[in-house]
Design a protein around this motif. Structure first.
Motif, PDB file in Angstrom:
ATOM      1  N   ASN A 437      73.217  23.964  16.127  1.00 29.96           N
ATOM      2  CA  ASN A 437      74.697  25.283  17.058  1.00 29.96           C
ATOM      3  C   ASN A 437      74.960  25.049  15.539  1.00 29.96           C
ATOM      4  OD1 ASN A 437      73.840  24.300  20.094  1.00 29.96           O
ATOM      5  ND2 ASN A 437      75.353  26.117  20.072  1.00 29.96           N
ATOM      6  N   ASN A 438      75.018  25.740  14.455  1.00 30.39           N
ATOM      7  CA  ASN A 438      76.326  26.001  13.870  1.00 30.39           C
ATOM      8  C   ASN A 438      75.593  26.990  12.818  1.00 30.39           C
ATOM      9  OD1 ASN A 438      77.658  23.507  12.048  1.00 30.39           O
ATOM     10  ND2 ASN A 438      75.391  22.687  13.630  1.00 30.39           N
ATOM     11  N   GLN A 439      75.788  27.866  11.834  1.00 33.87           N
ATOM     12  CA  GLN A 439      75.714  28.696  10.896  1.00 33.87           C
ATOM     13  C   GLN A 439      74.912  28.905   9.584  1.00 33.87           C
ATOM     14  OE1 GLN A 439      79.892  30.935  10.762  1.00 33.87           O
ATOM     15  NE2 GLN A 439      79.948  30.437  12.587  1.00 33.87           N
ATOM     16  N   PHE A 440      73.969  28.187   9.884  1.00 37.18           N
ATOM     17  CA  PHE A 440      72.608  27.262   8.546  1.00 37.18           C
ATOM     18  C   PHE A 440      71.602  28.594   8.638  1.00 37.18           C
ATOM     19  CE2 PHE A 440      73.975  23.604   9.269  1.00 37.18           C
ATOM     20  CZ  PHE A 440      74.464  22.918   8.065  1.00 37.18           C
ATOM     21  N   SER A 441      72.140  29.709   7.433  1.00 38.42           N
ATOM     22  CA  SER A 441      71.267  30.898   6.992  1.00 38.42           C
ATOM     23  C   SER A 441      69.194  31.242   6.438  1.00 38.42           C
ATOM     24  CB  SER A 441      72.192  31.783   6.565  1.00 38.42           C
ATOM     25  OG  SER A 441      72.581  30.979   5.597  1.00 38.42           O
ATOM     26  N   GLN A 442      69.609  29.934   6.347  1.00 39.59           N
ATOM     27  CA  GLN A 442      68.155  28.619   5.512  1.00 39.59           C
ATOM     28  C   GLN A 442      67.953  27.724   5.058  1.00 39.59           C
ATOM     29  OE1 GLN A 442      68.361  30.032   0.784  1.00 39.59           O
ATOM     30  NE2 GLN A 442      66.189  29.583   0.414  1.00 39.59           N
ATOM     31  N   LEU A 443      66.384  27.227   5.218  1.00 40.13           N
ATOM     32  CA  LEU A 443      66.220  26.168   5.327  1.00 40.13           C
ATOM     33  C   LEU A 443      65.305  25.489   4.084  1.00 40.13           C
ATOM     34  CD1 LEU A 443      65.795  23.372   6.283  1.00 40.13           C
ATOM     35  CD2 LEU A 443      64.070  24.375   7.086  1.00 40.13           C
ATOM     36  N   GLU A 444      65.580  25.499   2.810  1.00 42.52           N
ATOM     37  CA  GLU A 444      64.772  24.967   1.229  1.00 42.52           C
ATOM     38  C   GLU A 444      64.143  24.552   1.720  1.00 42.52           C
ATOM     39  OE1 GLU A 444      68.167  23.118  -0.854  1.00 42.52           O
ATOM     40  OE2 GLU A 444      69.336  24.299  -1.393  1.00 42.52           O
ATOM     41  N   GLU A 445      63.219  25.236   1.265  1.00 39.82           N
ATOM     42  CA  GLU A 445      61.413  24.094   1.003  1.00 39.82           C
ATOM     43  C   GLU A 445      61.723  22.908   0.374  1.00 39.82           C
ATOM     44  OE1 GLU A 445      59.236  24.990   2.361  1.00 39.82           O
ATOM     45  OE2 GLU A 445      58.877  27.548   2.548  1.00 39.82           O
ATOM     46  N   PHE A 446      60.982  21.597   1.041  1.00 41.82           N
ATOM     47  CA  PHE A 446      60.352  20.537   0.193  1.00 41.82           C
ATOM     48  C   PHE A 446      59.631  20.186   0.293  1.00 41.82           C
ATOM     49  CE2 PHE A 446      61.771  20.477   4.797  1.00 41.82           C
ATOM     50  CZ  PHE A 446      60.763  19.549   4.955  1.00 41.82           C
ATOM     51  N   SER A 447      59.144  19.048  -0.675  1.00 43.12           N
ATOM     52  CA  SER A 447      58.060  18.453  -0.935  1.00 43.12           C
ATOM     53  C   SER A 447      58.063  17.424  -1.473  1.00 43.12           C
ATOM     54  CB  SER A 447      56.929  19.724  -1.738  1.00 43.12           C
ATOM     55  OG  SER A 447      57.765  19.646  -3.246  1.00 43.12           O
ATOM     56  N   ASN A 448      56.864  16.345  -1.736  1.00 42.61           N
ATOM     57  CA  ASN A 448      56.707  15.407  -2.114  1.00 42.61           C
ATOM     58  C   ASN A 448      57.594  14.575  -1.781  1.00 42.61           C
ATOM     59  OD1 ASN A 448      55.424  16.204  -3.974  1.00 42.61           O
ATOM     60  ND2 ASN A 448      57.000  17.107  -5.642  1.00 42.61           N
ATOM     61  N   ASN A 462      71.588  28.955  15.348  1.00 36.67           N
ATOM     62  CA  ASN A 462      71.477  28.652  14.111  1.00 36.67           C
ATOM     63  C   ASN A 462      71.058  30.487  13.852  1.00 36.67           C
ATOM     64  OD1 ASN A 462      72.691  26.736  12.234  1.00 36.67           O
ATOM     65  ND2 ASN A 462      71.084  25.137  13.114  1.00 36.67           N
ATOM     66  N   ASN A 463      71.657  30.399  12.210  1.00 33.50           N
ATOM     67  CA  ASN A 463      71.140  32.106  12.145  1.00 33.50           C
ATOM     68  C   ASN A 463      69.687  31.876  10.487  1.00 33.50           C
ATOM     69  OD1 ASN A 463      73.652  33.097  13.208  1.00 33.50           O
ATOM     70  ND2 ASN A 463      74.796  32.553  11.501  1.00 33.50           N
TER      71      ASN A 463
END
Length: 1135
Positions: A437-448, A462-463
């Motif tokens: 229930n926020n307005q996040f528009s992107q989830l950054e890719e993560f590794s390691n 979210n968005n």
């Protein structure tokens, strides 16, 4: 040589002291035989669990009893200390117990056992006791008077868990005063859980004599307030523990004078008023908990340097204001809980200086602004900032960098936008991330990701869009993954997802643009998963996931809003742990048979809005919520044995099906039922009298839109708890039952469209909770109102008495009590079903008014209406009615009202529909009507109004229909113009001389051109549709340029239907008949869009122009004004 002599002297002295100490040890370790005998006798008399015993089981293994575990002696070998705590002793002991012969005892602890007996009165024999601990030992009954004779007591602990176990330990005779009157040396007094039941002055005065008291703990003692001023004498208090008492008082200022105070516990005490700020400034105070006192207000002071506070808990209070910058002075603060309060303002960076902070909860407040950095709070383990108004972004290296110990972060229900940084997933201790229930528009890719311990990831609502990031599938340890209500939009092979995240127990992918696919074989998943919750609503599923048949631990399954066409499989009922099953809004047609081995754990079953036909094969016996509505069921298979009847069902909806015949009395056996909805079926016959008797538990009974006949059984019980009774649209007759007056909690009564014959329902005058009264289209008669009654229905918000035989004048005096029509904010009409699950049944209301029809779920928060049309009322419109400033719809048409329209009608600022047509109203139209800026329907036709129609922004938008039938009325939009006293004389000679034939040629040219184009379209249907569509397309482009939205008329009806509807509507207007144009399900058919707050209705009744930012409801074909309940549909709200 001197040095050598000194060394020898020191050596000899040291040996002497060693010898002396050994001698003392030997003496002290020597146990007297009589003491040993008493201890062994005590051991033999006690019943205890040897497998869990540590002390008693080891006795007699050494010759000296002073060496036994839990036993200590003095120099002479007398037992002075006996600790038998936690030995699982049961059965108690009597007055002859040898324990009372241990006369030298100074310390005795029997804590944490299971005596299940009264406290023996012989404790007074232990005169030397200084410490007595009987806490949580299972004692019950009255505390004996003998304890008050132990005058040397320094510590007394008789705490109990009686409020949990039901084994009450009480202090009545002796009372608290008698217990402590001789305990002058007491410094620590613990009476938690002991029932004392004393007023503030009693217990306060009793304790005030204990001048040495340092620690006072009396939680759960049933104490009453207020906190008495006599307690101010206890100047040495360092601990005050009064949690969970009914103090209902303010917090006294003198607590701030206790200079030694270190701990203050006052949670759950019903405290009110303002909390003294000086208490927060006590230098010694390390712990304060005043939570769960919703009436307690206050704010934080400017904290001084070097404060000692370590724990500060003010959650669920009415504290307000912002966090002072000086909070950074609390360098020792480790726990800060301000949740569920009224704090506001920005989160200052000063909070980041709290380096000892381990727990921070600021949830459910109104903090704004961006999230500060917590980088210096290296010990932080739990962070909860949910349900605020926080905004901004989370930087990749900022707020949470370096929090190596952070275990949980909760930022739900805020307005945070931007990207979810990958650095968040690299915190080594993080186990829970909740960002829903926020307005996040992107989830950054993560590794390691270093061997992630993350167990919970909630990114729902979210968005987020595009494919689900592949990084998520690297979180192999995830147990809970919630991605619902986003914009993810890729096809997903569910089998592969679950294989990669094989530790998942909860998966929620609902309400995205995902397309979930499944392999036909379930062999890959059958042995690797332990799913407990699976929610795939709105995921375009076409089949039931086959692997679910092997998920024996599955408790929640939501496959609603999909495209599943299969039969409901047999195996789904064999899932032993399944408690929640939602298959609504699919294309299901039947049950795979035979249906057997039903899950005994099923508590919620929702099958509404499918195409299932035939009989309902079963009603799960333990289900609390059952919704079979909007299907094609025709009957219910009634169990042969009464023991198989549903015993726990609270909600049952069978509405909008094909049931017929008499209403089965089987429903009367649902002993726990609170909501029964049988609306929109074909039930016939009379109402079973047992249904009325059920209203001792039944809160909602809805039988609308059936073919039920006869009278309402006069059998409502004295303890009726009914809140909604909806019998609209049947063939019921006779008078209203007198016993209905027993339903003193009734909020909604809808008897519309029946054949009742009775007077105004004054028998219900004492039902103060009534909000909706619908009696329209019956044979009610007599005058409106109840004579000799001053206070009736102060919460009433909808009164629909249209199309009856009411006579007389409108009762202005009665209207003064209808406070629900006045400006005070109304409450939502909803009925709580599952008190522990936040499940609500909400009534829906359909409002119809000259081409306007809306569905309202929470209607009573915003809506009020009066419809007295089509009666035989006379006299003037009362001035009292003009005080209904919250009124949205007023219809007094088709009566015999006379006099003038009150000029105070301008008070009705929220009015949207006004119909006073077909009366005998006279005089001019008050200019105040022009100020009603929300008015979207007006009908003053067929009266005796005179003069000029007032001019105004809103009133000029109505056509001549609204004012017709008033012979002396003039001005736009009527054709007759108002003539002035000196009319202008035209110079006809000049006019003739100036006549220009160009106008004639122009008119003829346009006429011929229009005829050439329009005439073929009258006979060429395809061409006519093409031209209409072309015009629509042009308007759809032009209107947005002016900030408006144009919506074409719906093509749902053909031309014949439109003409037929127009004829029906015309007849309705003339004959004052109530006709609701509905489809086969009883749901109003809609055309176009209408938004009551910000729309302009074209009186051609084909199109509406409205503000595009308005949330709209469809509008149907036109029908006369009515207020009628649409099918009350069950709505499921899970929170």
């Amino acid at each position: 040589m001197r040095i050598r002599s000194v060394s020898w002297l020191s050596f000899i002295t040291c040996c002497f002291w060693i010898f002396l100490c050994l001698n003392i040890y030997v003496v002290s370790s020597k146990c007297l035989e009589d003491q040993k005998s008493l201890l062994l006798k005590l051991e033999n008399s006690l019943s205890f669990n040897k497998s869990s015993s540590v002390k008693l089981v080891s006795w007699n293994q050494s010759p000296s009893c002073c060496d036994w575990t839990g036993v200590s002696c003095d120099e002479q070998g007398h037992v002075t200390r006996l600790d038998l705590s936690g030995e699982s002793i049961s059965g108690g002991f009597d007055s002859s117990s040898s324990i009372f012969s241990l006369q030298y005892l100074e310390f005795l602890s029997l804590a944490s056992n299971n005596f299940d007996s009264e406290i023996p009165s012989e404790f007074y024999e232990l005169k030397n006791l200084t410490h007595l601990n009987l806490s949580y030992a299972g004692f019950m009954g009255q505390i004996p008077k003998g304890i008050s004779q132990l005058t040397r007591l320094v510590t007394l602990d008789i705490s109990s868990l009686s409020y949990l176990t039901g084994l009450e330990l009480k202090l009545e005779n002796p009372d608290l005063r008698m217990l402590v009157q001789n305990l002058n040396s007491i410094t620590q007094l613990y009476l938690d859980g002991v029932t004392i039941s004393a007023q503030g002055s009693e217990w306060g005065t009793a304790l005030s004599s204990l001048s040495s008291l340092q620690e006072l703990s009396m939680s759960h003692c049933n104490l009453s307030g207020p906190i008495h001023s006599s307690l101010s004498r206890l100047r040495h208090l360092s601990v005050i523990h009064l949690d969970q008492n009914n103090l209902f008082s303010t917090v006294p200022d003198f607590f701030g004078n206790f200079s030694n105070l270190t701990r203050l516990h006052l949670s759950y005490c019903g405290l009110s008023g303002s909390f003294p700020q000086n208490i927060f400034l006590l230098k010694t105070l390390t712990f304060i908990d005043i939570s769960y006192n919703t009436g307690l207000s206050g704010s934080f002071p400017n904290f001084t340097l070097n404060g000692s506070l370590q724990t500060l808990v003010v959650s669920r209070t009415n504290f307000s204001g912002g966090l002072p910058a000086t909070i950074s002075n609390l360098r020792n603060l480790s726990t800060l809980d301000l949740s569920y309060s009224q704090f506001s303002g920005r989160l200052l960076n000063s909070i980041s200086k709290l380096s000892e902070l381990t727990y921070l909860d600021l949830s459910f407040n109104t903090f704004r602004g961006s999230i500060p950095s917590f980088g210096t709070a290296k010990k932080l383990t739990s962070l909860d900032l949910s349900n605020n108004f926080l905004s901004g972004e989370i930087s990749s290296s900022g707020q949470f960098e370096g929090l190596q110990n952070l275990v949980s972060i909760n930022l739900r229900n805020n307005s945070i936008h931007g990207s979810i940084p990958s650095s968040l997933f690299k915190l080594p201790s993080l186990r829970s991330i909740q960002l829903s229930n926020n307005q996040f528009s992107q989830l950054e890719e993560f590794s390691n990701v270093p061997s992630s311990v993350l167990k919970t990831l909630d990114l729902s609502s979210n968005n987020l869009s595009g494919p689900i990031p592949g990084s998520i599938f690297l979180l192999r340890g995830l147990n809970i993954l919630q991605l619902s209500s986003n914009k993810f939009n890729e096809p997903i092979l569910l089998d592969m997802l679950l294989v990669q995240l094989r530790n998942l127990t909860t998966l929620d992918l609902s309400y995205n643009n995902l397309s979930i696919k499944m392999n036909e074989s379930d062999s890959m998943l059958s042995s690797v998963l332990n799913i407990t919750t699976l929610k795939l609503a709105g995921c375009k599923l076409e089949i039931f996931p086959a692997f679910l048949r092997h998920q024996s631990k599955l408790t929640e399954l939501d496959l609603s809003h999909n495209q599943i066409r299969d039969s409901i499989p047999r195996w789904i009922w064999k899932l032993e742990s399944l408690a929640y099953l939602n298959l609504s809004r699919n294309l299901l047609t039947d049950f795979e048979r035979p249906v057997q081995d039903l899950s005994s754990s099923l508590t919620l079953l929702d099958l509404h809005d499918n195409q299932i036909q035939g009989p309902i094969p079963f009603l799960p016996r333990r289900a609390a919520y059952l919704d079979y509505s909007a299907n094609r069921f025709s009957s219910v298979v009634i169990p042969a044995n009464t023991s198989d009847y549903p015993a726990y069902t609270i909600f049952l909806s069978l509405s909008n099906n094909s049931f017929h015949g008499h209403i089965p009395t089987f429903f009367c056996n649902f002993s726990s039922l609170q909501v029964l909805d049988l609306s929109l079926n074909n039930f016939s016959g009379s109402i079973p009298s047992c249904l009325m008797a059920m209203s001792e538990t039944l809160g909602v009974l809805t039988l609308r839109k059936n073919n039920i006949s006869g009278e309402i059984p006069d059998g409502f019980p004295d303890l009726c708890v009914l809140r909604t009774l909806d019998l609209h649209g049947n063939q019921l007759d006779g008078p209203m039952p007198k016993s209905l007056a027993n339903c003193v909690r009734l909020e909604v009564l809808d008897l519309g469209n029946n054949r009742f014959s009775d007077g105004f329902p004054c028998s219900l005058k004492n039902i103060s909770t009534l909000r909706v009264l619908v009696l329209r289209q019956n044979n009610f008669y007599g005058s409106i109102g109840c004579p000799n009654t001053d206070y009736v229905w102060h919460m009433l918000q909808i009164a629909d008495l249209a199309s009856n035989n009411f006579t007389g004048v409108l009762p202005g005096k009665s209207f003064t009590t209808w406070e629900g029509m006045m400006p005070d904010e109304a409450q939502t009409l909803q009925y709580e079903i599952l008190k522990f699950g936040n499940v609500y049944y909400q009534d829906r209301v359909s409002i119809t008014s000259k081409g306007i029809q809306m569905k309202w779920v929470k209607i009573l928060t915003v809506f009020t209406a009066i419809d007295f049309s089509c009666n035989h009322l006379e006299g003037k419109i009362p001035e009292e009615m003009m005080n209904f400033k919250a009124l949205y719809i007023l219809n007094l048409s088709n009566n015999a009202l006379s006099g003038q329209i009150p000029s105070s009608i301008g008070n009705l600022k929220k009015l949207e529909s006004l119909d006073l047509s077909k009366n005998y109203l006279s005089g001019v139209i008050p200019v105040e009507i022009a100020s009603l800026s929300f008015l979207s329907f007006l009908n003053l036709s067929y009266n005796q109004l005179v003069g000029m129609i007032p001019t105004g922004t809103q009133i000029q938008s109505f056509d001549a229909f609204s004012f017709g039938g008033n012979k002396e009325l003039c001005g736009p939009p009527l054709t007759p113009k108002c003539t002035s006293s000196e009319p202008e004389v035209l110079n006809t000679t000049h006019a003739v001389a100036e006549f220009d034939w160009d106008f004639v040629f122009t008119g003829v040219g346009f006429g011929v051109g229009a005829g050439v184009v329009v005439a073929p379209l009258m006979f060429w249907e395809r061409g006519r549709k093409w031209s209409n569509n072309s015009i629509h397309k042009i308007l759809l482009v032009i209107f947005p340029m002016f900030g408006l939205t144009y919506t074409p008329a719906d093509d749902y009806y053909d031309d014949d239907e439109e003409e037929e509807a127009e004829e029906e509507n015309s007849d309705e207007t003339e004959d004052c008949d109530d006709y609701e144009y509905e489809d086969e399900l009883g749901i109003p058919r809609f055309r176009g869009w209408y938004c009551v707050f910000c729309s302009k209705l074209d009186m051609s009744r084909k199109k509406v122009i409205h503000n595009p930012r308005c949330t709209c409801y469809h509008s149907p074909t036109v029908s006369p004004f009515s207020v009628s309940w649409a099918s009350p549909s069950s709505q499921l709200h899970l929170r």
